[in-house]
Design an enzyme around this catalytic site. Structure first.
Site, PDB file in Angstrom:
ATOM      1  N   GLY A  10       0.837  -1.200   0.000  1.00  0.00           N
ATOM      2  CA  GLY A  10       0.000   0.000   0.000  1.00  0.00           C
ATOM      3  C   GLY A  10       0.867   1.244   0.000  1.00  0.00           C
ATOM      4  O   GLY A  10       2.000   1.229  -0.461  1.00  0.00           O
ATOM      5  N   CYS A  11       0.342   2.309   0.535  1.00  0.00           N
ATOM      6  CA  CYS A  11       1.055   3.584   0.569  1.00  0.00           C
ATOM      7  C   CYS A  11       2.330   3.463   1.395  1.00  0.00           C
ATOM      8  O   CYS A  11       2.304   2.965   2.524  1.00  0.00           O
ATOM      9  CB  CYS A  11       0.153   4.660   1.159  1.00  0.00           C
ATOM     10  N   PHE A  12       3.432   3.929   0.847  1.00  0.00           N
ATOM     11  CA  PHE A  12       4.705   3.796   1.575  1.00  0.00           C
ATOM     12  C   PHE A  12       4.765   4.649   2.828  1.00  0.00           C
ATOM     13  O   PHE A  12       5.546   4.375   3.716  1.00  0.00           O
ATOM     14  CB  PHE A  12       5.922   4.008   0.687  1.00  0.00           C
ATOM     15  N   TRP A  13       3.940   5.671   2.946  1.00  0.00           N
ATOM     16  CA  TRP A  13       3.931   6.487   4.169  1.00  0.00           C
ATOM     17  C   TRP A  13       3.599   5.613   5.382  1.00  0.00           C
ATOM     18  O   TRP A  13       4.156   5.785   6.455  1.00  0.00           O
ATOM     19  CB  TRP A  13       2.906   7.596   4.084  1.00  0.00           C
ATOM     20  N   TYR A 153      -4.605  12.026   5.834  1.00  0.00           N
ATOM     21  CA  TYR A 153      -4.278  10.634   5.525  1.00  0.00           C
ATOM     22  C   TYR A 153      -3.490  10.017   6.671  1.00  0.00           C
ATOM     23  O   TYR A 153      -3.722   8.858   7.038  1.00  0.00           O
ATOM     24  CB  TYR A 153      -3.481  10.562   4.215  1.00  0.00           C
TER      25      TYR A 153
END
Length: 175
Positions: A10-13, A153
């Site tokens: 998913g999102c690397f954050w 987010y």
């Protein structure tokens, strides 16, 4: 001696934020890998047309935190049963994938998938893909959660994943 795993979930954050508090994690770099475009930008990767996944390169000291914990955390912080998505993040750039550096790492990744399949009720769709070129993401993506803790987010998606890792792997948290 350190080891580095390149993982996409998913999102690397979120992955970046969840790994940083773990003792023994030496470095986390948000990056792009698994695609064809040379030196892709975030905007290009977001189109889903470069073939890249948002990933993290997690470098850790296995004498401080076992590789099994790094990988079990990976399968805890994202849903490996969702194909090409994590929640509202949809596209191949958000796929669940592992990118081994060699045959030994591939075996460790296969064992981690087998372990995780015992606690996930649906089939795991995480792929093991060849590690090609790895491109660090733009500077503003590095340690994004710490730099932007009140961003929407981060509050809605990353913070719960960080909390889950802290609760599940508390014995490995930094002092």
């Amino acid at each position: 001696m350190t080891e580095t795993y390149v993982l996409a979930g998913g999102c690397f954050w979120c992955l970046d934020a969840a790994y940083r508090p773990l003792r023994g994690v030496v470095e986390v770099i948000s990056c792009y890998t698994g695609g064809e475009t040379v030196e892709p930008t975030y905007e290009q990767v977001c189109t889903g047309r470069t073939g890249h996944a948002e990933a993290v390169a997690v470098t850790f000291d296995p004498t401080v935190i076992p590789s099994q914990v790094i990988l079990d955390a990976f399968f805890t912080m994202h849903d490996p049963t969702q194909l090409n998505r994590q929640g509202n993040d949809v596209g191949t750039q958000y796929r669940s994938a592992m990118f081994p550096t060699d045959a030994a790492q591939r075996e460790v990744f296969e064992a981690a998938i087998a372990r995780a399949s015992e606690w996930w009720p649906a089939p795991i769709v995480t792929t093991i893909e060849p590690l090609g070129d790895v491109y660090p993401a733009e500077d503003y993506h590095q340690d994004f959660f710490a730099k932007n803790p009140t961003q929407g987010y981060c509050l809605a998606v990353a913070a719960p994943k960080v909390s889950k890792i802290r609760a599940t792997f508390g014995e490995y948290l930094r002092d």
